[in-house]
Motif scaffolding. Structure first.
Motif, mmCIF file in Angstrom:
data_model
loop_
_atom_site.group_PDB
_atom_site.id
_atom_site.type_symbol
_atom_site.label_atom_id
_atom_site.label_comp_id
_atom_site.label_asym_id
_atom_site.label_seq_id
_atom_site.Cartn_x
_atom_site.Cartn_y
_atom_site.Cartn_z
ATOM 1 N N PRO A 95 -56.390 90.081 -26.043
ATOM 2 C CA PRO A 95 -55.246 90.723 -24.960
ATOM 3 C C PRO A 95 -55.341 89.560 -24.006
ATOM 4 C CG PRO A 95 -57.991 92.031 -25.111
ATOM 5 C CD PRO A 95 -57.426 90.291 -26.450
ATOM 6 N N GLU A 96 -54.423 89.651 -23.107
ATOM 7 C CA GLU A 96 -54.442 88.642 -22.445
ATOM 8 C C GLU A 96 -55.270 87.871 -20.977
ATOM 9 O OE1 GLU A 96 -51.815 89.521 -19.140
ATOM 10 O OE2 GLU A 96 -51.089 87.398 -18.989
ATOM 11 N N GLU A 97 -56.181 89.010 -21.177
ATOM 12 C CA GLU A 97 -57.402 88.672 -20.052
ATOM 13 C C GLU A 97 -58.526 88.221 -21.966
ATOM 14 O OE1 GLU A 97 -57.927 89.502 -16.233
ATOM 15 O OE2 GLU A 97 -56.812 91.750 -16.674
ATOM 16 N N ARG A 98 -58.969 87.273 -21.949
ATOM 17 C CA ARG A 98 -60.058 87.227 -23.118
ATOM 18 C C ARG A 98 -61.266 88.054 -22.447
ATOM 19 N NH1 ARG A 98 -55.342 86.369 -23.937
ATOM 20 N NH2 ARG A 98 -54.708 83.603 -24.790
ATOM 21 N N GLY A 99 -62.386 88.773 -22.982
ATOM 22 C CA GLY A 99 -63.032 89.168 -22.999
ATOM 23 C C GLY A 99 -63.823 88.883 -24.412
ATOM 24 N N LEU A 100 -65.169 88.887 -23.432
ATOM 25 C CA LEU A 100 -66.528 88.305 -24.917
ATOM 26 C C LEU A 100 -68.318 88.638 -23.979
ATOM 27 C CD1 LEU A 100 -65.328 85.100 -26.586
ATOM 28 C CD2 LEU A 100 -65.468 87.972 -27.945
ATOM 29 N N TYR A 101 -68.871 89.051 -24.994
ATOM 30 C CA TYR A 101 -69.439 89.313 -24.249
ATOM 31 C C TYR A 101 -71.012 88.102 -24.213
ATOM 32 C CZ TYR A 101 -69.874 94.594 -25.384
ATOM 33 O OH TYR A 101 -69.453 95.797 -25.665
ATOM 34 N N PRO A 102 -71.215 87.196 -23.106
ATOM 35 C CA PRO A 102 -71.249 85.723 -22.775
ATOM 36 C C PRO A 102 -72.851 85.499 -23.736
ATOM 37 C CG PRO A 102 -71.353 88.097 -21.067
ATOM 38 C CD PRO A 102 -71.448 88.306 -21.809
ATOM 39 N N PHE A 112 -69.201 91.766 -34.181
ATOM 40 C CA PHE A 112 -69.222 92.703 -33.183
ATOM 41 C C PHE A 112 -67.419 92.627 -33.266
ATOM 42 C CE2 PHE A 112 -67.987 94.037 -29.410
ATOM 43 C CZ PHE A 112 -69.172 95.972 -29.654
ATOM 44 N N MET A 113 -66.462 91.729 -33.178
ATOM 45 C CA MET A 113 -66.024 92.233 -33.051
ATOM 46 C C MET A 113 -64.743 92.919 -34.441
ATOM 47 S SD MET A 113 -63.868 89.786 -30.517
ATOM 48 C CE MET A 113 -61.858 90.002 -30.655
ATOM 49 N N ALA A 115 -66.792 94.925 -36.693
ATOM 50 C CA ALA A 115 -67.422 96.189 -36.932
ATOM 51 C C ALA A 115 -66.542 97.209 -35.894
ATOM 52 C CB ALA A 115 -69.370 95.677 -36.089
ATOM 53 N N LEU A 116 -66.057 96.487 -34.661
ATOM 54 C CA LEU A 116 -65.799 97.787 -34.625
ATOM 55 C C LEU A 116 -63.599 98.349 -35.146
ATOM 56 C CD1 LEU A 116 -65.214 95.909 -30.518
ATOM 57 C CD2 LEU A 116 -66.159 98.238 -31.543
ATOM 58 N N GLN A 157 -62.535 84.489 -30.002
ATOM 59 C CA GLN A 157 -62.128 85.577 -29.609
ATOM 60 C C GLN A 157 -60.698 85.590 -31.006
ATOM 61 O OE1 GLN A 157 -61.315 87.411 -25.785
ATOM 62 N NE2 GLN A 157 -60.600 89.069 -27.093
ATOM 63 N N LEU B 9 -62.501 104.247 -37.844
ATOM 64 C CA LEU B 9 -64.057 104.314 -37.806
ATOM 65 C C LEU B 9 -63.482 105.704 -37.687
ATOM 66 C CD1 LEU B 9 -65.559 101.336 -35.954
ATOM 67 C CD2 LEU B 9 -65.477 101.468 -39.160
ATOM 68 N N VAL B 17 -71.594 102.252 -33.201
ATOM 69 C CA VAL B 17 -71.389 100.267 -33.405
ATOM 70 C C VAL B 17 -71.576 100.115 -32.016
ATOM 71 C CG1 VAL B 17 -69.311 98.433 -33.612
ATOM 72 C CG2 VAL B 17 -70.070 100.062 -35.294
ATOM 73 N N ASN B 208 -66.640 91.284 -17.900
ATOM 74 C CA ASN B 208 -66.429 90.468 -18.865
ATOM 75 C C ASN B 208 -64.696 90.595 -19.636
ATOM 76 O OD1 ASN B 208 -67.879 91.514 -20.483
ATOM 77 N ND2 ASN B 208 -68.891 91.473 -20.251
ATOM 78 N N LYS B 209 -64.258 91.511 -19.438
ATOM 79 C CA LYS B 209 -63.188 92.273 -20.010
ATOM 80 C C LYS B 209 -63.224 92.585 -21.090
ATOM 81 C CE LYS B 209 -60.834 90.461 -16.030
ATOM 82 N NZ LYS B 209 -61.840 89.848 -15.935
ATOM 83 N N VAL B 210 -64.241 93.164 -21.625
ATOM 84 C CA VAL B 210 -64.580 92.899 -22.659
ATOM 85 C C VAL B 210 -64.028 94.751 -23.314
ATOM 86 C CG1 VAL B 210 -66.458 93.916 -24.824
ATOM 87 C CG2 VAL B 210 -66.925 91.791 -23.457
ATOM 88 N N ALA B 217 -59.349 99.070 -29.914
ATOM 89 C CA ALA B 217 -60.444 99.190 -31.639
ATOM 90 C C ALA B 217 -60.785 100.820 -31.973
ATOM 91 C CB ALA B 217 -62.000 97.965 -31.813
ATOM 92 N N VAL B 218 -61.511 101.561 -31.078
ATOM 93 C CA VAL B 218 -62.554 102.180 -31.370
ATOM 94 C C VAL B 218 -61.993 103.515 -30.383
ATOM 95 C CG1 VAL B 218 -63.997 101.598 -32.812
ATOM 96 C CG2 VAL B 218 -64.017 102.118 -30.305
#
Lengths: 328, 408
Positions: A95-102, A112-113, A115-116, A157, B9, B17, B208-210, B217-218
């Motif tokens: 996505p344009e707005e990047r997002g990850l769990y810090p 995790f990505m 696994a999704l 990401q 999934l 998950v 955080n945009k996750v 994805a799901v």
């Protein structure tokens, strides 16, 4: 309408099956039209660009194509499926707005990505480590996302988007925020994905990225797609420009030039006549124009964009284009 | 297209998950630590309040009865008071010859003597002057003392032998009621803490945009269910930790600890029912909070929008607390029927009533409503969560336009 017969931008001579086909996509938010009748067709294995200024409806279009949001009208198919989430394992999305769990470690975030998208967690961790090593981030494997620089986090990401080896990769403004070196790396990555048979579709407001990478583009402005097709066809919509330099400034030969000629000193600029260059060249010689130089320049995608989407959209692209040189 | 047919999934797998990620993340977070020590705060505050209350109670001088009769009768009254005080509780006396003939109002207004009422008149016709509730409270004691003082012969009080029993119906009812109130309060605190945690977890994800990665994805239903059940699992870990700490203490303490009264259904079944009703209460309120979270574009909006839900939770708590005071009443049956208050009320009923079929029926009823709430919450979540975001809210504030989804 049968979607299989749709020809929304794919070349008529292209026999490849379509990875994405969309027709008449409409999306409203609180009654306001965000996307108004978008038609797109992306052949498998192609690199395809969604080109338009910020706010034109690129992200909304991509979200509809991916099934993140449903269109109010129209239909879309991804690899022949009405619901793109039915084949989520085949798709990668940045996505344009990047997002990850810090708090996650780099390789865990990739896993995790994965696994999704159906990659078992243990396998995802292994692949994550390998991908990080392969992209020069081996030193960051055990680092938490919050400890990484913005560029490194973006790379993590990106790798997470590819960890499940998708057949279709969708990037929303992937070059935004990258410096020139990383933009180059990303361009090479996109090309290598396509060489491996992966379909890549990305949105951008930077024309030269699309021009360098894409075989097909959809130009989107104010929620509409005035053009969807190959980059070549888009450029062919504008006649080639002739640039003539003469010694003489007066003479009979002037009558041979088209009406919309533009003069700059001894230089003359005008569109290539429909009859071709040969009759013109003959008239210039016979009229003793004294040809110093003559070149025929094919229109660029930018010219095509201006012609198709209009000056205002082109200006908006420029206004919203701080990242063109890697500062976005 | 056959190769694509299993290219997603399942809902359950996707929810797993999400739940696994959330569970792990919350388990090692400060939020879980505070969730664990939350009951300590509750116990600490209750303890401090109890100690302060006891100190205040001990430090306060009890009101005294000023005896303003003629001196001879006053002496007889005091003597009878001393005699009777050995067998029953009587008000403290303030005795001074100067009180006789003094205005009762002056005595009551005197700041240094702490007089609650003034006794005038005679032993045959005593007159009690003071605030209404005070003189009504002392009326019987004054009549008893005056009768004893006026009698020519002192009454003989036979010694009463005491034989304590474990309980009586009255004390059992009292302890069941206490267990009911305590367990409903605990249930309320747990669900409130958890609902807050699930909401902040979602807000963090939107921040955080996750959320867009997940949405692509799901299915959003899986995100909703994953989050809901991850937090439920977290709460069971918390309860298990507390059980692991409190259980051994109770076992080790053995008979040294005061006997804990049994709830009506017995402790083992009560614990099981408490866990079931806790799960039901949390799933209902958690669904509401998650749906609210999906509507809110910013943390501030979440706080504003969750306020009515928190107030609703408080109302439900007070309603259930009131309803459990009278098992079998119309109010209690109504509280059982209303999905939000049903789990709380049934926990109270488990403490006070041993009939089991009520619980089977109530659990079936609550499962139905949990399914409805979760389904409705998930639908709202799916529709709204990707249509709100900081960018949309910023646009709305900046330009005063209608909210629009972020587009580019």
């Amino acid at each position: 309408m049968d979607m299989a017969t749709a020809d929304a931008g794919a070349s008529r001579t292209d026999t490849r099956p379509l990875a994405i086909e969309a027709r008449g996509l409409v999306k409203r938010f609180d009654g306001a039209l965000a996307v108004n009748g978008v038609d797109i067709a992306v052949p498998e294995g192609a690199i395809y660009g969604i080109l338009g200024p910020n706010g034109a409806g690129k992200t909304t279009t991509l979200r509809m194509l991916l099934g993140i949001i449903d269109p109010d009208e129209g239909e879309r198919r991804v690899f022949g499926h009405d619901n793109p989430q039915d084949i989520a394992r085949l798709i990668g999305y940045l996505p344009e707005e990047r997002g990850l769990y810090p708090a996650m470690k780099s390789y865990e975030a990739i896993a995790f990505m994965g696994a999704l998208r159906g990659v078992p967690l243990a396998e995802g961790k292994e692949r994550g480590k390998q991908l990080l090593e392969g992209h020069g981030l081996g030193h960051a494997i055990d680092k938490q996302i919050r400890q990484l620089s913005k560029g490194m986090a973006q790379t993590v990401q990106l790798l997470g988007t590819l960890v499940h080896r998708p057949k279709l990769v969708v990037f929303d403004e992937p070059f935004s925020g990258l410096d020139a070196i990383n933009q180059g790396k990303l361009e090479r990555l996109i090309r290598s994905l396509a060489e491996d048979g992966t379909t890549v579709i990305f949105s951008t407001h930077v024309i030269h990225h699309a021009e360098r990478l894409c075989e097909g583009v959809a130009i989107i402005a104010e929620g509409k797609v005035p053009y969807a097709g190959s980059v070549e066809e888009a450029r062919d919509r504008i006649p080639a420009q002739v640039r003539l330099e003469t010694r003489a400034r007066e003479g009979r030969w002037l009558d041979a030039l088209p009406g919309d000629v533009r003069r700059e000193g001894n230089f003359w600029h005008f569109p290539l006549p429909e009859s071709g260059i040969e009759p013109l060249l003959r008239a210039l010689i016979e009229g003793e124009a004294g040809i110093e130089s003559l070149s025929i320049e094919r229109a660029g995608l930018h010219d095509a964009f201006v012609a198709i989407a209009g000056e205002a959209a082109a200006r908006a692209m420029g206004d919203n284009d701080p990242g063109e040189d890697g500062h976005g | 297209m056959a190769e694509h047919s299993k290219a997603r999934l399942s809902l359950l797998h996707a929810a797993l998950v999400i739940a696994r990620r959330d569970f792990t993340a919350v388990l090692f977070s400060k939020a879980f630590f505070f969730f664990l020590i939350g009951p300590l705060f509750f116990l600490g505050i209750s303890g401090v309040a109890g100690v302060l209350g006891a100190q205040a109670s001990q430090g306060a001088t009890p009101p005294r009865l000023a005896v303003a009769m003629a001196p001879a009768e006053a002496d007889a009254f005091v003597a009878a008071h001393e005699r009777l005080a050995e067998v029953t509780r009587l008000p403290d006396l303030a005795v001074d010859p100067s009180y006789h003939g003094q205005e009762a109002g002056e005595l009551l207004a005197s700041s240094g003597r702490n007089i609650g009422a003034v006794l005038q008149g005679s032993l045959a016709e005593p007159r009690l002057i003071g605030p209404k509730d005070q003189i009504e409270r002392w009326r019987g004691e004054v009549a008893l003392i005056a009768a004893d003082a006026a009698g020519s012969q002192a009454a003989v009080f036979p010694p009463v032998s005491l034989q304590p029993t474990q309980t009586s119906i009255a004390s059992q009812r009292s302890s069941h009621s206490a267990i009911a109130t305590g367990s409903v309060t605990l249930l309320f605190l747990l669900t409130m803490l958890l609902a807050g945690m699930v909401l902040s977890n979602l807000v963090e994800e939107k921040g955080n945009k996750v959320i867009e990665i997940l949405a692509a994805a799901v299915p959003m239903d899986a995100v909703f269910l994953g989050k809901l059940f991850a937090m439920l699992a977290i709460s069971f870990v918390g309860i298990a930790v507390w059980g692991g700490v409190v259980g051994p203490i109770l076992l080790a303490g053995g008979q040294a600890l005061p006997a804990v009264p049994d709830p009506a259904v017995g402790w083992p079944l009560f614990v099981v029912l408490f866990l079931i009703y806790f799960a039901m209460a949390y799933l209902i309120i958690g669904s509401i909070f998650l749906a609210i979270g999906s509507l809110a574009p910013t943390v501030r909006d979440v706080q504003t929008m969750s306020m009515p839900a928190t107030i609703l939770q408080l109302i439900v708590f007070f309603f259930a607390s009131f309803a459990i005071q009278d098992v079998g009443s119309t109010v209690e049956l109504l509280a059982i029927a209303i999905p939000l208050s049903s789990p709380y009320t049934m926990v109270g009923r488990a403490a006070q009533d041993a009939t089991l079929w009520w619980h089977l029926a109530a659990i079936a009823w609550q499962v139905l409503w949990v399914a409805i709430f979760v389904r409705a919450g998930a639908t709202l979540f799916r529709r709204k969560v990707m249509q709100s975001g900081p960018r949309g809210a910023k646009k709305k504030r900046r330009w005063g336009r209608k909210a629009a989804a972020p587009t580019s």
